[in-house]
Every structure is written in C-alpha cells, then in structure tokens.
Design a protein around this motif. Structure first.
Motif, short mmCIF file in Angstrom:
data_model
loop_
_atom_site.label_atom_id
_atom_site.label_comp_id
_atom_site.label_asym_id
_atom_site.label_seq_id
_atom_site.Cartn_x
_atom_site.Cartn_y
_atom_site.Cartn_z
N PHE A 29 0.93 -1.30 0.11
CA PHE A 29 -0.01 0.04 0.12
C PHE A 29 0.81 1.19 -0.16
N GLY A 30 2.01 1.32 0.37
CA GLY A 30 2.97 2.24 0.35
C GLY A 30 2.90 3.01 1.66
N TYR A 31 4.08 3.90 1.90
CA TYR A 31 4.11 4.43 3.25
C TYR A 31 3.04 5.12 3.71
N HIS A 32 2.37 6.13 2.76
CA HIS A 32 1.39 7.00 3.32
C HIS A 32 -0.03 6.36 3.47
N GLU A 33 -0.20 5.33 2.82
CA GLU A 33 -1.47 4.55 2.86
C GLU A 33 -1.46 3.60 3.93
N THR A 34 -0.24 3.29 4.55
CA THR A 34 -0.28 2.39 5.89
C THR A 34 -0.28 2.90 7.10
N LYS A 35 -1.02 2.56 8.07
CA LYS A 35 -1.34 3.20 9.17
C LYS A 35 -0.64 2.27 10.13
N ILE A 36 -0.05 3.07 11.39
CA ILE A 36 0.24 2.22 12.60
C ILE A 36 -0.81 0.96 13.12
N SER A 37 -2.05 1.71 13.11
CA SER A 37 -3.09 0.56 13.50
C SER A 37 -3.25 -0.51 12.25
#
Length: 190
Positions: A29-37
């Motif tokens: 998903f890429g860095y920006h689309e991936t959340k810690i959650s």
C-alpha cells in the motif's frame, strides 16, 4: 531492543512480527497509505506494543529502508569479476546472488529498490560499482559505458518485477539470460 529483553523472548518475536507485517503492508500500500493501526492489527498486537519498539511509523520505515540498503550494498560490493578465464562465470554467479537476495526479500525489495526516494541513489551506487568492476574487462571503445551499465541495472530492475517476483523465472535463469544478452563473446576483449 528494550532493556531487559532477552534474545528470542516474546518481545523480540513481537518486534520481528511488527517489522514483517510492516514490510508487507508498506510494499503493498505504500508508506502514506499504511497506518500504525494497520500494522498492529495485521500482527495481532496492540499500539502500545508498537511503541515499545518504534518511536513512530517513520522510524520503523527508515529502519526497514536502512536494512534493505545495507543488505543490498553487501550483495553489490561482493561482485567480483575474477580473472579473464572466469569473468563471465563469476559475473553470472554475482547476478544470480543478487536475484536470490531479491527473491528472498520480495516485499522489502519493493520498498527499498522501487518505492523510496533513496532507491534512485541505490541504483546509481549499483551502476557505479558495476562500472568500476566491468571497465577493466569489457571493451567500450565505440560506446558509452554508462549507457551499457545503466541498461543492465534497468534490466535487473525490470526483470525482478516482471519475472522474478511473478516466479516466471528463477534467479539462475535470469542471470544466465542477462549474461547471454549483455556479454556475448565478441564484447569481451580484455
């Protein structure tokens, strides 16, 4: 590693699991689309557990990029073209090792070799190292060595995505094909 944690403890396993899940999600998903959650959910852990090991998402991502960079450069720096008698054989062995590294780390390779801002710098370093290693073995009197080298790096980059990651070809097959295309006997002059 947090103080007091023993190697192979459940804490070490949790950290490794968070890294593995982050690699998968960042590559997909890429860095920006991936959340810690997303990462903690995929690892079936909690956000407080995440913060035991990583300051934030950026620090985790930067750790992963550094891990790829170090392992990639170790592989590239091992390139040894040998003497005149075994030049082609050695180069093929080196390309095979590089493709095997990519194949054993497909998600991390997608991040480090394709998605990050640093990936272009890594490819430039790769090109420079290849140029240093090959300029003594291949005659380039009528051609610009940089075009030749960059086309090899570009071929490796493209073949990794289209044939290695899809499992259409094995590392040995790709290395052999590259050697056959780029290093026909009439090119080798020294």
């Amino acid at each position: 590693m947090p103080r007091g944690r023993k190697v192979n403890s459940s804490g070490e396993k949790s950290k490794k699991l968070l890294q593995e899940k982050a690699i998968e999600l960042f590559s997909q998903f890429g860095y920006h689309e991936t959340k810690i959650s997303d990462i903690v959910k995929a690892a079936n852990l909690t956000q407080p557990t995440f913060y035991l090991y990583f300051e934030n998402k950026e620090s985790l991502y930067n750790d992963l990029i550094l891990q790829f960079r170090n392992e990639f450069l170790e592989n590239v720096n091992r390139i040894n073209v040998g003497n005149e008698d075994n030049f082609i054989e050695k180069l093929q062995t080196n390309f095979t090792a590089l493709f095997k590294f990519f194949a054993s780390n497909p998600h991390l390779t997608k991040i480090g070799f394709y998605q990050t801002e640093e990936s272009e710098e890594l490819k430039n370093i790769f090109s420079q190292i290849l140029e240093e290693k090959l300029k003594e073995r291949v005659e380039f009197s009528d051609h610009d060595i940089r075009i030749f080298i960059n086309s090899i790096v570009g071929a490796i980059e493209r073949l990794t995505l289209t044939m290695l990651f899809t499992k259409e070809k094995e590392p040995e097959q790709l290395a052999s094909e590259l050697i056959n295309i780029y290093f026909a006997k009439e090119l080798i002059c020294r």
